[in-house]
Design a protein around this motif. Structure first.
Motif, PDB file in Angstrom:
ATOM      1  N   VAL A  37       3.138  -5.012  -4.928  1.00 37.60           N
ATOM      2  CA  VAL A  37       2.408  -3.862  -4.397  1.00 37.60           C
ATOM      3  C   VAL A  37       3.272  -2.620  -4.595  1.00 37.60           C
ATOM      4  O   VAL A  37       4.427  -2.591  -4.156  1.00 37.60           O
ATOM      5  N   PRO A  38       2.761  -1.586  -5.280  1.00 39.98           N
ATOM      6  CA  PRO A  38       3.577  -0.381  -5.503  1.00 39.98           C
ATOM      7  C   PRO A  38       3.875   0.343  -4.196  1.00 39.98           C
ATOM      8  O   PRO A  38       3.154   0.198  -3.199  1.00 39.98           O
ATOM      9  N   ASP A  39       4.940   1.136  -4.212  1.00 38.63           N
ATOM     10  CA  ASP A  39       5.332   1.870  -3.005  1.00 38.63           C
ATOM     11  C   ASP A  39       4.219   2.807  -2.539  1.00 38.63           C
ATOM     12  O   ASP A  39       3.925   2.896  -1.352  1.00 38.63           O
ATOM     13  N   ASP A  40       3.616   3.515  -3.486  1.00 33.05           N
ATOM     14  CA  ASP A  40       2.512   4.416  -3.140  1.00 33.05           C
ATOM     15  C   ASP A  40       1.198   3.724  -3.505  1.00 33.05           C
ATOM     16  O   ASP A  40       0.540   4.065  -4.493  1.00 33.05           O
ATOM     17  N   SER A  98      -1.955   4.830  -6.335  1.00 31.31           N
ATOM     18  CA  SER A  98      -2.151   3.990  -7.512  1.00 31.31           C
ATOM     19  C   SER A  98      -3.514   3.299  -7.475  1.00 31.31           C
ATOM     20  O   SER A  98      -4.197   3.173  -8.496  1.00 31.31           O
ATOM     21  N   PHE A  99      -3.921   2.872  -6.294  1.00 27.89           N
ATOM     22  CA  PHE A  99      -5.216   2.218  -6.105  1.00 27.89           C
ATOM     23  C   PHE A  99      -6.362   3.162  -6.484  1.00 27.89           C
ATOM     24  O   PHE A  99      -7.285   2.792  -7.225  1.00 27.89           O
ATOM     25  N   LEU A 115      -7.625   0.601   4.279  1.00 25.03           N
ATOM     26  CA  LEU A 115      -6.794  -0.433   3.666  1.00 25.03           C
ATOM     27  C   LEU A 115      -5.319  -0.103   3.823  1.00 25.03           C
ATOM     28  O   LEU A 115      -4.925   1.060   3.902  1.00 25.03           O
ATOM     29  N   ASN A 116      -4.520  -1.154   3.829  1.00 24.37           N
ATOM     30  CA  ASN A 116      -3.068  -1.007   3.767  1.00 24.37           C
ATOM     31  C   ASN A 116      -2.505  -2.181   2.984  1.00 24.37           C
ATOM     32  O   ASN A 116      -3.243  -3.072   2.553  1.00 24.37           O
ATOM     33  N   GLU A 117      -1.203  -2.199   2.813  1.00 27.91           N
ATOM     34  CA  GLU A 117      -0.578  -3.220   1.970  1.00 27.91           C
ATOM     35  C   GLU A 117      -0.785  -4.637   2.498  1.00 27.91           C
ATOM     36  O   GLU A 117      -0.698  -5.609   1.750  1.00 27.91           O
ATOM     37  N   SER A 118      -1.091  -4.774   3.766  1.00 25.97           N
ATOM     38  CA  SER A 118      -1.265  -6.109   4.348  1.00 25.97           C
ATOM     39  C   SER A 118      -2.724  -6.530   4.420  1.00 25.97           C
ATOM     40  O   SER A 118      -3.035  -7.615   4.923  1.00 25.97           O
TER      41      SER A 118
END
Length: 385
Positions: free
Chosen positions: A243-246, A250-251, A380-383
């Motif tokens: 998963v990219p930092d930003d 990117s999404f 949405l978030n990384e998790s």
């Protein structure tokens, strides 16, 4: 009178008679008169060209070599079959899929229908090399399937194979590939050959060879194909995309590329895609695995709370990356469509009266009308899984 005139009068005028042809006294009167006879020429006989005879001889010899001789040899070999018997190459035996067995998609993609009927609604779309569980084999041309995320429906029987060797992580597998181009051509040979198929974005394949920008990938039914590594993520066998930092930036950048793509309900490829498909693929290529359908996506991430006393439309409170879901006009409990917030002023969505994925402004008439039909919004978030 002139003397000359008197002389002329005394001259006698002589009349000369033209000689008359006399009858030939020597001719035989009893004979019939001779009549001239016509002259006839005998036509010249045609001769065969000198090259024709050798040509006929050559044709006869060729006929004997290629027709008569093989038939004689065949007759003699029939008496002794072992003299010419050669081992025959056999196709790999592909097991038949039964209820409870796993199967793999061998086409580039295939729609999943609610019933064993092409006129029934689409649920979603499978991608090349995806695995499913067989749940129904009673239909002649269809198989009932269950996907990894629990969705179930029907897929054309000819699109699936029970040979799952393309998913096997044997010792010969050297890497995992994720396709990030809209479509990636898979060829029969390393340097060209014929096109075997096109792997759509999001397809996961495994390679048993990698060198000089080329990989050999394992395909369903024991086949092998070649592709270059451009437009492909190369990973270790058991590695997932990071998963990219930003992530949000990117999404969204990935999702914008689907503007004007053909819209197909449940679609998951660039040839025809839904808003849910855009969200899923854009997240997948950025290391986040999300469900396939709008109904499933309503449950991921965090719920967005809207101010109840604000005079501004609720849509104005969305943030980039948020998912927003709208109910039908006549039924506030039935989901109509979904959208992805790209910026603080724009939405990406597939409208029911449009044939492509659209981007609209918050200030448009359509956005203002949709703002009155918001069911829920998710952040949405990384998790988010």
């Amino acid at each position: 009178m002139n003397k000359n005139d008197s002389k002329d009068k005394n001259k006698k005028i002589s009349i000369k008679h033209r000689p008359v042809a006399r009858e030939d006294i020597f001719s035989d009167k009893d004979k019939e008169p001779q009549v001239s006879k016509n002259l006839y020429l005998t036509p010249k006989k045609k001769k065969l060209p000198p090259w024709l005879l050798p040509l006929i001889i050559i044709a006869v010899l060729l006929l004997g070599v290629f027709v008569l001789l093989p038939s004689l040899l065949t007759d003699s070999n029939d008496e002794n079959p072992s003299a010419t018997e050669q081992p025959q190459a056999t196709e790999p035996v592909i097991p038949l899929a039964g209820v409870g067995d796993r199967a793999v998609l061998k086409r580039s993609s295939a729609l999943v229908f609610t019933r064993a009927d092409k006129t029934s609604p689409h649920i979603t779309e499978l991608l090349l090399n995806e695995s499913v569980l067989i749940t129904d084999t009673a239909q002649k041309d269809w198989l009932g399937v269950e996907l990894e995320d629990g969705l179930s429906g029907y897929v054309e029987r000819s699109a699936l194979t029970a040979d799952t060797s393309s998913l096997s992580l044997d010792d010969d597998v050297v890497m995992k590939l994720v396709i990030r181009d809209p479509f990636k051509r898979v060829m029969s040979h390393a340097r060209g050959g014929t096109l075997l198929l096109e792997a759509p974005m999001g397809t996961i394949l495994y390679a048993d060879y990698h060198n000089s920008g080329l990989v050999r990938v394992k395909l369903p039914e024991g086949k092998l194909g070649w592709m270059n590594t451009q437009g492909v993520f190369l990973l270790n066998v058991n590695e997932d995309l990071p998963v990219p930092d930003d992530f949000q930036k990117s999404f969204i950048f990935t999702a914008i590329a689907f503007e004007n793509a053909a819209y197909i309900p449940g679609g998951q490829t660039r040839n025809g895609i839904s808003t849910a498909g855009v969200v899923r693929l854009s997240a997948l290529l950025n290391g986040l695995e999300l469900p396939r359908t709008a109904g499933q996506l309503m449950e991921v991430g965090e719920k967005v709370e809207f101010p109840k006393t604000s005079a501004q439309p609720a849509i104005k409170f969305l943030r980039p990356g948020d998912l927003v879901f709208f109910h039908e006009k006549a039924d506030d409990q039935s989901l109509d469509l979904m959208a992805l917030c790209l910026t603080e002023e724009r939405l990406l969505l597939s409208l029911n009266n449009k044939a492509t994925i659209q981007i609209i402004d918050f200030d448009s008439v359509t956005a203002e009308e949709l703002s009155e039909r918001i069911m829920v919004a998710r952040r949405l978030n990384e998790s988010s899984q």
